[in-house]
Design an enzyme around this catalytic site. Structure first.
Site, mmCIF file in Angstrom:
data_model
loop_
_atom_site.group_PDB
_atom_site.id
_atom_site.type_symbol
_atom_site.label_atom_id
_atom_site.label_comp_id
_atom_site.label_asym_id
_atom_site.label_seq_id
_atom_site.Cartn_x
_atom_site.Cartn_y
_atom_site.Cartn_z
ATOM 1 N N ASN A 1 -1.808 -2.177 -6.927
ATOM 2 C CA ASN A 1 -2.236 -3.545 -7.257
ATOM 3 C C ASN A 1 -3.375 -4.019 -6.352
ATOM 4 O OD1 ASN A 1 0.115 -3.693 -5.320
ATOM 5 N ND2 ASN A 1 -0.483 -5.845 -5.269
ATOM 6 N N HIS A 2 -3.471 -3.488 -5.122
ATOM 7 C CA HIS A 2 -4.581 -3.895 -4.250
ATOM 8 C C HIS A 2 -5.905 -3.295 -4.735
ATOM 9 C CE1 HIS A 2 -2.819 -6.276 -0.905
ATOM 10 N NE2 HIS A 2 -1.714 -5.794 -1.456
ATOM 11 N N HIS B 1 4.784 -0.076 -3.285
ATOM 12 C CA HIS B 1 4.722 -1.502 -3.660
ATOM 13 C C HIS B 1 5.820 -2.367 -3.038
ATOM 14 C CE1 HIS B 1 3.339 -4.929 -5.906
ATOM 15 N NE2 HIS B 1 4.470 -5.051 -6.570
#
Length: 240
Positions: free
Chosen positions: A75-76, A197
């Site tokens: 997600n980063h 995550h």
């Protein structure tokens, strides 16, 4: 473009999977030294979130050029892609450790975005015993309760339609439902799935899903790697 990537079994060396690195590439280097990692024979696979929070996020460009280093998108990485394309939340990214990005020249920002867009969402690795290992950042993108690994791959690549693809992308990058519900249901069609995550105090397993983000971006955390053939673990704490 959202894709998956397949790797045949490594018949000559070892394969490792590493948790969220978050810019701590010196710690990763120290871990590989400790493992006597052989760049001619061994491979390393990342569950994503290679950038933000830590000191050396820009080093991702060097690492992704190494022929023995492979990663899925986290997600980063997605936040960086979204922000550089003009669709993201820049203040939100900065709050989540992304300030380093906006100090770079625009051409470097574009190069980073282009490089990260090429990362697959799912990696699949064959083991020599005919077992198959999966890697995804957050959770297996299964849309319906009876879906398995093949359906997850079809959803990510768009074979199941655009709506399923959007859903699958969100699950693969951001979901925490399985760990929050302590759900031990195995993912069908895969022998073992490695994810990051969700930060855990030590590597843990729910069904056939193994959580390996041991929080190396926090002062009391560690960077963990697993040998996927033997399932042995090495952890490097932040003060090593």
């Amino acid at each position: 473009m959202y894709r998956t990537r397949y790797f045949p079994s490594n018949k000559k060396g070892r394969d490792f999977v590493v948790g969220d690195v978050h810019g701590h590439f010196k710690l990763l280097t120290a871990a590989l030294d400790k493992l006597n990692f052989n760049t001619e024979l061994d491979r390393i696979f990342s569950v994503g979130d290679l950038i933000d929070r830590g000191p050396d996020s820009i080093d991702i460009l060097n690492w992704l050029e190494k022929p023995w280093f492979h990663a899925v998108r986290g997600n980063h990485e997605q936040m960086l892609i979204d922000c550089i394309s003009g669709h993201g939340n820049i203040p939100g990214h900065i709050r989540n450790g992304g300030a380093w990005l906006y100090e770079l020249q625009p051409d470097i920002q574009q190069e980073l975005s282009k490089t990260l867009q090429a990362l697959p969402l799912i990696i699949e690795i064959e083991l020599s015993n005919d077992h198959t290992i999966g890697i995804v950042h957050a959770e297996a993108p299964v849309i319906q309760s009876n879906d398995g690994w093949q359906e997850a791959k079809d959803a990510i690549t768009g074979k199941s339609g655009e709506q399923h693809q959007r859903q699958a992308l969100k699950i693969a990058l951001y979901a925490r439902e399985k760990i929050e519900q302590n759900d031990h249901t195995p993912i069908k069609g895969i022998d073992r799935l490695y994810v990051g995550h969700s930060t855990v105090p030590s590597i843990m397993r729910l069904g056939n899903v193994v959580y390996i983000d041991t929080g190396c971006s926090f002062s009391d955390g560690a960077l963990s790697l697993v040998d996927i053939q033997t399932e042995s673990i090495i952890s490097m704490s932040m003060n090593e």
